[in-house]
Design a protein around this motif. Structure first.
Motif, PDB file in Angstrom:
ATOM      1  N   GLY A 139      13.369 -28.408  15.510  1.00 44.87           N
ATOM      2  CA  GLY A 139      13.560 -27.738  15.764  1.00 44.87           C
ATOM      3  C   GLY A 139      15.450 -27.566  16.242  1.00 44.87           C
ATOM      4  N   LEU A 140      15.000 -28.451  17.181  1.00 45.77           N
ATOM      5  CA  LEU A 140      16.525 -29.519  17.836  1.00 45.77           C
ATOM      6  C   LEU A 140      17.606 -29.571  16.232  1.00 45.77           C
ATOM      7  CD1 LEU A 140      15.574 -31.358  20.365  1.00 45.77           C
ATOM      8  CD2 LEU A 140      15.809 -28.806  20.779  1.00 45.77           C
ATOM      9  N   PHE A 141      17.056 -30.601  15.447  1.00 40.88           N
ATOM     10  CA  PHE A 141      18.280 -30.560  13.861  1.00 40.88           C
ATOM     11  C   PHE A 141      17.937 -29.278  13.799  1.00 40.88           C
ATOM     12  CE2 PHE A 141      17.902 -30.931  10.030  1.00 40.88           C
ATOM     13  CZ  PHE A 141      19.239 -31.683   8.998  1.00 40.88           C
ATOM     14  N   TRP A 142      17.007 -28.362  13.095  1.00 42.38           N
ATOM     15  CA  TRP A 142      17.528 -26.931  12.629  1.00 42.38           C
ATOM     16  C   TRP A 142      18.944 -26.038  13.819  1.00 42.38           C
ATOM     17  CZ3 TRP A 142      18.563 -26.732   7.326  1.00 42.38           C
ATOM     18  CH2 TRP A 142      18.280 -27.787   7.070  1.00 42.38           C
ATOM     19  N   ARG A 143      18.446 -26.006  15.139  1.00 44.91           N
ATOM     20  CA  ARG A 143      19.294 -26.002  15.757  1.00 44.91           C
ATOM     21  C   ARG A 143      21.010 -26.041  15.413  1.00 44.91           C
ATOM     22  NH1 ARG A 143      19.509 -28.007  21.583  1.00 44.91           N
ATOM     23  NH2 ARG A 143      20.360 -29.831  20.738  1.00 44.91           N
ATOM     24  N   ASP A 144      21.557 -27.065  15.743  1.00 42.56           N
ATOM     25  CA  ASP A 144      22.390 -28.114  15.316  1.00 42.56           C
ATOM     26  C   ASP A 144      22.892 -28.489  13.735  1.00 42.56           C
ATOM     27  OD1 ASP A 144      22.509 -28.746  17.994  1.00 42.56           O
ATOM     28  OD2 ASP A 144      21.444 -31.268  17.777  1.00 42.56           O
ATOM     29  N   ALA A 145      22.170 -28.112  13.058  1.00 41.73           N
ATOM     30  CA  ALA A 145      22.099 -28.091  11.548  1.00 41.73           C
ATOM     31  C   ALA A 145      23.156 -26.450  10.789  1.00 41.73           C
ATOM     32  CB  ALA A 145      21.751 -28.927  10.678  1.00 41.73           C
ATOM     33  N   LEU A 146      21.907 -25.361  11.662  1.00 45.69           N
ATOM     34  CA  LEU A 146      22.548 -24.151  11.422  1.00 45.69           C
ATOM     35  C   LEU A 146      23.321 -23.289  12.668  1.00 45.69           C
ATOM     36  CD1 LEU A 146      19.605 -22.712  10.239  1.00 45.69           C
ATOM     37  CD2 LEU A 146      21.313 -23.171   8.984  1.00 45.69           C
ATOM     38  N   ARG A 203      27.602 -34.420   8.048  1.00 48.26           N
ATOM     39  CA  ARG A 203      27.454 -33.766   9.214  1.00 48.26           C
ATOM     40  C   ARG A 203      26.242 -33.565   8.790  1.00 48.26           C
ATOM     41  NH1 ARG A 203      26.074 -29.019  11.992  1.00 48.26           N
ATOM     42  NH2 ARG A 203      25.740 -27.997  10.034  1.00 48.26           N
ATOM     43  N   LEU A 204      25.308 -33.192   8.365  1.00 45.81           N
ATOM     44  CA  LEU A 204      23.594 -33.392   7.954  1.00 45.81           C
ATOM     45  C   LEU A 204      23.264 -34.850   8.395  1.00 45.81           C
ATOM     46  CD1 LEU A 204      23.169 -30.550   5.292  1.00 45.81           C
ATOM     47  CD2 LEU A 204      22.420 -30.480   7.964  1.00 45.81           C
ATOM     48  N   LEU A 205      23.887 -35.439   7.601  1.00 45.58           N
ATOM     49  CA  LEU A 205      23.448 -36.965   7.498  1.00 45.58           C
ATOM     50  C   LEU A 205      23.386 -37.083   9.587  1.00 45.58           C
ATOM     51  CD1 LEU A 205      24.830 -38.629   5.095  1.00 45.58           C
ATOM     52  CD2 LEU A 205      22.829 -38.147   5.401  1.00 45.58           C
ATOM     53  N   SER A 206      24.731 -37.657  10.178  1.00 46.88           N
ATOM     54  CA  SER A 206      24.618 -37.526  11.322  1.00 46.88           C
ATOM     55  C   SER A 206      23.611 -36.835  12.516  1.00 46.88           C
ATOM     56  CB  SER A 206      26.622 -37.512  11.677  1.00 46.88           C
ATOM     57  OG  SER A 206      26.409 -36.097  11.868  1.00 46.88           O
ATOM     58  N   LEU A 207      23.476 -36.115  11.806  1.00 46.19           N
ATOM     59  CA  LEU A 207      22.708 -35.220  12.840  1.00 46.19           C
ATOM     60  C   LEU A 207      21.250 -35.845  12.700  1.00 46.19           C
ATOM     61  CD1 LEU A 207      23.362 -31.630  12.366  1.00 46.19           C
ATOM     62  CD2 LEU A 207      24.285 -32.823  14.037  1.00 46.19           C
ATOM     63  N   GLY A 208      21.281 -36.769  11.886  1.00 48.26           N
ATOM     64  CA  GLY A 208      19.582 -37.703  11.754  1.00 48.26           C
ATOM     65  C   GLY A 208      18.904 -37.596  10.554  1.00 48.26           C
ATOM     66  N   ALA A 209      19.335 -36.157   8.817  1.00 50.64           N
ATOM     67  CA  ALA A 209      19.228 -36.321   7.773  1.00 50.64           C
ATOM     68  C   ALA A 209      19.317 -37.263   7.255  1.00 50.64           C
ATOM     69  CB  ALA A 209      19.435 -34.710   7.163  1.00 50.64           C
ATOM     70  N   ASP A 223      15.104 -33.468   6.278  1.00 52.34           N
ATOM     71  CA  ASP A 223      15.291 -32.821   8.323  1.00 52.34           C
ATOM     72  C   ASP A 223      14.370 -34.887   8.697  1.00 52.34           C
ATOM     73  OD1 ASP A 223      12.634 -33.116   8.388  1.00 52.34           O
ATOM     74  OD2 ASP A 223      13.048 -30.649   9.057  1.00 52.34           O
ATOM     75  N   PRO A 224      14.901 -34.728   9.972  1.00 51.67           N
ATOM     76  CA  PRO A 224      14.271 -36.121  10.432  1.00 51.67           C
ATOM     77  C   PRO A 224      12.192 -35.875  10.642  1.00 51.67           C
ATOM     78  CG  PRO A 224      15.655 -34.744  11.857  1.00 51.67           C
ATOM     79  CD  PRO A 224      15.334 -34.106  10.388  1.00 51.67           C
ATOM     80  N   ALA A 225      11.777 -34.904   9.880  1.00 47.51           N
ATOM     81  CA  ALA A 225      10.854 -35.015  10.057  1.00 47.51           C
ATOM     82  C   ALA A 225       9.603 -35.289   8.342  1.00 47.51           C
ATOM     83  CB  ALA A 225       9.794 -33.619  10.613  1.00 47.51           C
ATOM     84  N   GLY A 226      10.670 -35.262   7.077  1.00 54.12           N
ATOM     85  CA  GLY A 226      10.441 -35.687   6.377  1.00 54.12           C
ATOM     86  C   GLY A 226      10.659 -34.194   5.097  1.00 54.12           C
ATOM     87  N   ASN A 227      10.622 -33.054   5.781  1.00 51.74           N
ATOM     88  CA  ASN A 227      11.147 -31.712   4.971  1.00 51.74           C
ATOM     89  C   ASN A 227      12.344 -31.598   4.267  1.00 51.74           C
ATOM     90  OD1 ASN A 227       8.535 -30.574   6.761  1.00 51.74           O
ATOM     91  ND2 ASN A 227       9.883 -30.701   8.982  1.00 51.74           N
ATOM     92  N   GLU A 228      12.192 -31.335   3.127  1.00 48.54           N
ATOM     93  CA  GLU A 228      13.394 -31.277   2.244  1.00 48.54           C
ATOM     94  C   GLU A 228      13.446 -30.692   2.240  1.00 48.54           C
ATOM     95  OE1 GLU A 228      13.624 -31.241  -2.752  1.00 48.54           O
ATOM     96  OE2 GLU A 228      12.041 -31.291  -2.079  1.00 48.54           O
TER      97      GLU A 228
END
Length: 241
Positions: A139-146, A203-209, A223-228
């Motif tokens: 959730g934190l990853f997608w908060r920052d991504a979007l 940018r996504l890679l820097s966030l943990g993708a 994403d960090p949990a492996g979701n495509e």
């Protein structure tokens, strides 16, 4: 930020059946695609895409949507529409005291028709929430991504929502039992578009993708949990599936 969520994509056994059911329930058009169907969203309602998959499903379905109701009559109409379109009542351990109603679509995917006055989903529109399997970090990853604010953050449960309001996207680690392993290909993913895809990839890679393909020009990430997730240029037509 030049990143837009076009749709949350779900693998299903029968694209036509899924698209007809959800289009009828959400009152959306169906846009046919090769091996897929898109139910476009708008500024506040998240789009849905269904893609043909021949992989056998293991464990609980990954598609779980919450629909809102304005009145008891509205809730009843939504339930009747779902049943007419091929849905059925579904038992996930809810009690008779619950005011929401759990159903399944023709392929067994879950949905909840929420009671009127539900404060958590107030103002979200008809498609109130898409619930995904995943820990707080996702959730934190997608908060920052979007660039969407975090509107719920308790334990391992998180939710984000567009600054314009509308559909919430939530992650709940309890949705899948810790003893239930993830088997095979993940059945949901995010399809993104951007006017500056190269910069957004970095940018996504820097966030943990992470990259799912060795070639830099292949923009399939996880994403960090492996979701495509997929990312394509904003003016391109959707990629073949």
């Amino acid at each position: 930020m030049a990143l837009h969520l076009e749709a949350v994509t779900f693998d299903v056994a029968d694209v036509s059946s899924a698209a007809v059911f959800w289009a009828g329930l959400l009152e959306r058009e169906v846009v046919p695609e090769p091996g897929a169907a898109l139910l476009p969203g708008d500024a506040t309602q998240v789009g849905l895409r269904f893609v043909t998959s021949e992989t056998e499903r293991v464990g609980r379905p990954r598609l779980h949507l919450h629909l809102t109701s304005s009145t008891p009559e509205d809730q009843r109409r939504t339930i009747e529409t779902a049943l007419r379109l091929g849905g059925r009542h579904h038992d996930v351990g809810q009690t008779d005291d619950e005011r929401f109603v759990v159903l399944a679509d023709p392929q067994g995917n879950e949905l909840c028709v929420m009671e009127p006055g539900n404060r958590y989903l107030a103002g979200t529109g008809h498609l109130g929430e898409i619930t995904c399997d995943g820990p707080r970090a996702v959730g934190l990853f997608w908060r920052d991504a979007l660039g969407w604010p975090l509107v719920w953050d308790e334990g391992e449960q998180t939710a984000i929502q567009s600054p314009l309001g509308g559909t919430k996207i939530a992650w709940d680690l309890e949705y899948r039992s810790p003893a239930e392993p993830r088997v095979g290909k993940n059945r949901y993913r995010f399809d993104l578009v951007s006017a500056e895809p190269a910069g957004e990839v970095e940018r996504l890679l820097s966030l943990g993708a992470t990259r799912l393909a060795p070639r830099p020009d292949d923009v399939r990430l996880a994403d960090p949990a492996g979701n495509e997730l997929s990312l394509r240029p904003e003016r391109d037509s959707p990629p073949p599936r």
